[in-house]
Design a protein around this motif. Structure first.
Motif, mmCIF file in Angstrom:
data_model
loop_
_atom_site.group_PDB
_atom_site.id
_atom_site.type_symbol
_atom_site.label_atom_id
_atom_site.label_comp_id
_atom_site.label_asym_id
_atom_site.label_seq_id
_atom_site.Cartn_x
_atom_site.Cartn_y
_atom_site.Cartn_z
ATOM 1 N N SER A 109 -3.237 -9.528 -9.577
ATOM 2 C CA SER A 109 -2.635 -10.476 -8.640
ATOM 3 C C SER A 109 -1.752 -11.497 -9.350
ATOM 4 O O SER A 109 -1.020 -12.241 -8.697
ATOM 5 C CB SER A 109 -3.727 -11.199 -7.850
ATOM 6 O OG SER A 109 -4.486 -12.052 -8.697
ATOM 7 N N GLU A 164 -7.008 -0.040 -8.615
ATOM 8 C CA GLU A 164 -7.842 -1.090 -8.019
ATOM 9 C C GLU A 164 -7.112 -1.775 -6.861
ATOM 10 O O GLU A 164 -7.724 -2.058 -5.816
ATOM 11 C CB GLU A 164 -8.220 -2.118 -9.087
ATOM 12 C CG GLU A 164 -9.178 -1.601 -10.145
ATOM 13 C CD GLU A 164 -9.489 -2.652 -11.201
ATOM 14 O OE1 GLU A 164 -8.883 -3.756 -11.123
ATOM 15 O OE2 GLU A 164 -10.316 -2.390 -12.090
ATOM 16 N N GLU A 165 -5.833 -2.051 -7.038
ATOM 17 C CA GLU A 165 -5.075 -2.710 -5.979
ATOM 18 C C GLU A 165 -4.970 -1.831 -4.744
ATOM 19 O O GLU A 165 -5.120 -2.310 -3.603
ATOM 20 C CB GLU A 165 -3.666 -3.059 -6.482
ATOM 21 C CG GLU A 165 -2.840 -3.847 -5.477
ATOM 22 C CD GLU A 165 -1.468 -4.202 -5.997
ATOM 23 O OE1 GLU A 165 -0.715 -4.876 -5.260
ATOM 24 O OE2 GLU A 165 -1.135 -3.808 -7.131
ATOM 25 N N SER A 203 -9.201 -1.080 1.675
ATOM 26 C CA SER A 203 -10.444 -1.645 2.215
ATOM 27 C C SER A 203 -10.199 -2.727 3.256
ATOM 28 O O SER A 203 -11.062 -2.996 4.094
ATOM 29 C CB SER A 203 -11.290 -2.222 1.072
ATOM 30 O OG SER A 203 -10.666 -3.375 0.508
ATOM 31 N N LYS A 239 0.830 -1.199 0.000
ATOM 32 C CA LYS A 239 0.000 0.000 0.000
ATOM 33 C C LYS A 239 0.868 1.253 0.000
ATOM 34 O O LYS A 239 0.601 2.218 -0.734
ATOM 35 C CB LYS A 239 -0.931 -0.010 1.216
ATOM 36 C CG LYS A 239 -1.808 1.216 1.336
ATOM 37 C CD LYS A 239 -2.636 1.166 2.605
ATOM 38 C CE LYS A 239 -3.386 2.461 2.825
ATOM 39 N NZ LYS A 239 -4.159 2.445 4.101
ATOM 40 N N HIS A 290 -9.702 -13.056 0.858
ATOM 41 C CA HIS A 290 -10.529 -12.142 0.080
ATOM 42 C C HIS A 290 -10.667 -12.597 -1.375
ATOM 43 O O HIS A 290 -11.223 -11.858 -2.189
ATOM 44 C CB HIS A 290 -9.941 -10.727 0.124
ATOM 45 C CG HIS A 290 -10.009 -10.125 1.496
ATOM 46 N ND1 HIS A 290 -11.097 -9.424 1.944
ATOM 47 C CD2 HIS A 290 -9.125 -10.142 2.522
ATOM 48 C CE1 HIS A 290 -10.875 -9.004 3.192
ATOM 49 N NE2 HIS A 290 -9.685 -9.433 3.559
ATOM 50 N N ILE A 344 -8.641 -12.908 -4.036
ATOM 51 C CA ILE A 344 -8.158 -11.930 -5.011
ATOM 52 C C ILE A 344 -7.362 -12.572 -6.129
ATOM 53 O O ILE A 344 -6.857 -11.873 -7.006
ATOM 54 C CB ILE A 344 -7.277 -10.868 -4.320
ATOM 55 C CG1 ILE A 344 -6.034 -11.528 -3.714
ATOM 56 C CG2 ILE A 344 -8.051 -10.100 -3.288
ATOM 57 C CD1 ILE A 344 -5.034 -10.528 -3.189
ATOM 58 N N LYS A 367 -8.200 -11.598 -9.667
ATOM 59 C CA LYS A 367 -7.919 -10.245 -10.141
ATOM 60 C C LYS A 367 -6.696 -10.271 -11.068
ATOM 61 O O LYS A 367 -5.706 -10.947 -10.779
ATOM 62 C CB LYS A 367 -7.641 -9.299 -8.975
ATOM 63 C CG LYS A 367 -8.750 -9.257 -7.929
ATOM 64 C CD LYS A 367 -10.002 -8.601 -8.483
ATOM 65 C CE LYS A 367 -11.064 -8.463 -7.395
ATOM 66 N NZ LYS A 367 -12.304 -7.844 -7.919
ATOM 67 N N HIS A 410 -3.631 -11.949 2.105
ATOM 68 C CA HIS A 410 -5.075 -11.734 2.087
ATOM 69 C C HIS A 410 -5.793 -12.728 1.181
ATOM 70 O O HIS A 410 -6.665 -12.369 0.398
ATOM 71 C CB HIS A 410 -5.372 -10.298 1.649
ATOM 72 C CG HIS A 410 -4.679 -9.283 2.486
ATOM 73 N ND1 HIS A 410 -4.910 -9.137 3.827
ATOM 74 C CD2 HIS A 410 -3.721 -8.367 2.166
ATOM 75 C CE1 HIS A 410 -4.145 -8.159 4.307
ATOM 76 N NE2 HIS A 410 -3.415 -7.691 3.320
ATOM 77 N N TYR A 456 -8.266 -1.840 -2.960
ATOM 78 C CA TYR A 456 -8.439 -3.105 -2.244
ATOM 79 C C TYR A 456 -7.643 -3.118 -0.944
ATOM 80 O O TYR A 456 -8.159 -3.490 0.124
ATOM 81 C CB TYR A 456 -8.011 -4.261 -3.140
ATOM 82 C CG TYR A 456 -7.612 -5.499 -2.380
ATOM 83 C CD1 TYR A 456 -8.577 -6.319 -1.794
ATOM 84 C CD2 TYR A 456 -6.270 -5.839 -2.232
ATOM 85 C CE1 TYR A 456 -8.205 -7.448 -1.075
ATOM 86 C CE2 TYR A 456 -5.898 -6.957 -1.518
ATOM 87 C CZ TYR A 456 -6.864 -7.758 -0.943
ATOM 88 O OH TYR A 456 -6.493 -8.858 -0.229
#
Length: 642
Positions: A559, A400-401, A407, A296, A551, A553, A556, A548, A404
């Protein structure tokens, strides 16, 4: 892909004003030199035993140049060399006399400061109608704890060395109450931050604080390696006041530090927040240290994802510290006067060397950017052809990443309590001793009250089974974090060439990590890792994907590990194009600077020949020295413009 147009040098009014001011300052300094030389003569006559010593200026200049090129070469060593040459027994008096004479000699040489009075020409010598840059310039800052000085060392020397680099202590201490915490330190509302992986921002050991007066330095430099400011860290580690004082001194649209993410919050809560906002200050992390931050943080602060940063890795301070560490052995027990003098002399020579390399820096960056664009564009085009039905929108994937990761930044409090409840029930079934059983029952009942559970859960409950599975995923996430920490340590160990053999223990820890045991128990099953293949996980930010898995992912596109590798190449292409734009501006500034400098110095020297022949002689010496250096830049520019 880009055409450079040379429009010739421009001599601005600011340049002429600078030369006039330098001329007046030089004339005043010439008047003071006679006093300095009288003082120099008196010094050599202080002791009757050495009354006949004659320290020639050539000898002092020889040591001056040796010291600039080799910071660890001490005065004591040089005086011993002189004694050996003249077949004289060395005594401490010789060292003391030479030290005093060298101090006086440096005072004569210090002014006027002809070289780089206005800093780095590619960063500061703006030209009319040039392409605007954002960030306007790129600067890095970081702390180093090698430049320590013992408390009470040389306390008899009360002189103050007028360094051109050092920020005065009063300008630093004005920020001591701005923030109670150091950058990256835990506060009351601290959850998990990326600085938990970064240990250099932690407080200095208490013993170090008491033993040393200066525990290190905090330095800033432009992207070309020219030092801007230096701050003494006194009786502390990297406190927030040091970067705040540095930012306040050279506030610019972009400053880079290895913990720029947390420092952004520090600046926002400080007394310079309005000034920073007005100047549109942008903080980021440097390229290598950025991989020690979580994904992040990388998406928000890593230069590869920031508009306008080009290809610069911004690890400038680390390269400077690798050089300045050579002076550490001399300043450890030096007086405060000589502590500042030694560092000032080292950084002054460093800047002279970097000025000589400016055109080579620009030339090499041109080559790197063009090569990268050509190579990565071909690879990216070929990769897109292998997925004809999928749109490779890398910039949207980053958005988008990041959304996510924001969130799922923290675990809901009820989920954590529910896990604690199920784990408490599991323990309850294993206890047989009455006393422990009674204590565990109290724990379970307390959690039932907090969760408002009327009937105790059993393995037959679906909530019990789901929470138990979630608890196992939590253990897996913790294992991933531990593995990530080991890999980050290994990356930093690899960056230190002189410590490369110390990685054996870390390799064993990585290979034995509990991650692989838990990975096969996940649903869906997670891939196992080997030491030889795990290092790229940090660079690609893949650890956050592993953490994670609950979730779902994996569906996606961002990923996919291969997609992420191509995304890195895509963003490097963008940064390479930005780099060329910045280099076009910088080479024009440098060309204008060297032409204006040669012309202005020659003009001043010609005028002085009519009024002040001794000063004119010195100006002509300066002209020929600068002309020799600037001709190197002209040689590199000829390759760039053609």
């Amino acid at each position: 892909m880009t055409v450079l147009r040379h429009t010739g040098p421009r001599t601005t009014s600011a340049t002429l004003s600078r030369i006039r001011a330098d001329r007046l300052r030089a004339e005043r300094e010439l008047q003071l030199q006679a006093q300095e030389l009288d003082y120099f003569h008196d010094i050599t006559q202080q002791d009757e035993e050495v009354a006949n010593i004659s320290l020639l200026c050539q000898c002092l200049e020889l040591y001056h140049q040796l010291r600039r090129r080799q910071s660890s070469f001490s005065i004591q060593a040089f005086t011993k060399v002189l004694c050996a040459i003249h077949n004289v027994n060395y005594v401490q008096t010789f060292r003391d006399q030479f030290s005093i004479a060298f101090d006086a000699y440096l005072r004569i040489l210090r002014n006027p400061d002809w070289r780089l009075r206005h800093g780095c020409p590619p960063c500061t010598f703006k030209q009319p109608n040039e392409c605007p840059l954002y960030p306007a310039s790129l600067k890095a800052m970081d702390g180093n704890n090698s430049a320590k000085s013992m408390a009470n060392a040389g306390s008899a020397d009360l002189r103050i060395f007028p360094s051109r680099y050092m920020i005065p202590p009063d300008q630093v201490d004005m920020f001591k109450d701005d923030m109670r915490l150091r950058p990256g330190e835990r506060g009351a509302d601290h959850i998990m931050t990326c600085t938990d992986n970064w240990k250099d921002a932690n407080s200095t050991e208490e013993n170090t604080v008491h033993v040393f007066e200066q525990t290190g330095i905090f330095l800033s430099a432009c992207r070309h390696g020219i030092v801007q400011t230096v701050t003494e860290m006194r009786h502390s580690g990297e406190l927030a006041k040091y970067p705040l004082a540095t930012i306040n001194k050279l506030l610019d649209p972009s400053v880079v530090i290895d913990i720029g993410c947390s420092l952004s919050k520090t600046v926002a809560a400080s007394s310079i927040r309005d000034k920073a906002a007005n100047q549109k200050l942008l903080l980021s992390v440097n390229a290598f240290h950025g991989h020690a931050h979580n994904r992040k943080c990388q998406l928000q602060y890593h230069p590869m994802y920031l508009l306008g940063f080009g290809l610069e890795d911004l690890e400038t301070c680390e390269r400077i510290f690798a050089s300045s560490n050579a002076a550490a052995c001399l300043i450890r027990h030096a007086s405060h006067f000589h502590y500042r003098q030694f560092l000032d002399l080292h950084f002054d020579q460093w800047d002279m060397d970097k000025y000589l390399e400016l055109s080579r820096f620009i030339f090499n960056n041109y080559k790197q950017a063009v090569t990268l664009i050509n190579d990565f564009t071909q690879e990216l085009d070929g990769y897109r052809l292998s997925f004809p039905d999928q749109v490779m929108d890398f910039e949207t994937w980053v958005i988008e990443e990041l959304a996510y990761l924001e969130s799922i930044a923290s675990e809901p409090a009820r989920d954590a309590l529910t896990v604690d409840y199920v784990e408490a029930l599991e323990k309850l079934n294993t206890y047989t001793m009455e006393r422990r059983l009674h204590i565990q029952i109290n724990v379970v009942e307390d959690l039932e009250t907090r969760l408002d559970i009327a009937e105790r859960w059993t393995p037959a409950y679906s909530d019990y089974r789901e929470t138990l599975q979630y608890s196992r995923r939590r253990q897996f996430i913790r294992a991933v974090k531990d593995l990530e920490g080991l890999v980050v340590q290994r990356l930093f160990e690899l960056s230190k060439a002189n410590l490369s053999s110390t990685g054996y223990k870390l390799r064993r820890q990585i290979s034995r990590a509990i991650y692989n045991k838990l990975a096969v128990m996940q649903n869906p099953r997670r891939p196992t890792v080997q030491y030889s293949k795990v290092l790229p996980y940090v660079a690609l930010g893949a650890f956050d994907i592993l953490k994670h898995s609950r979730h779902d992912i994996l569906t996606k596109p961002w990923s996919n590990t291969a997609h992420r590798g191509m995304a890195v190449e895509y963003f490097k292409i963008l940064r390479a194009r930005e780099e060329i734009i910045r280099l076009n501006v910088e080479i024009s500034r440098l060309h204008a600077w060297i032409d204006a400098e040669d012309s202005d110095i020659k003009h001043v020297a010609t005028e002085l020949e009519l009024t002040n022949i001794p000063l004119a002689s010195e100006i002509w010496r300066l002209y020929h020295r600068q002309r020799r250096v600037n001709d190197v830049h002209r040689s590199h520019q000829s390759y760039i413009f053609t």
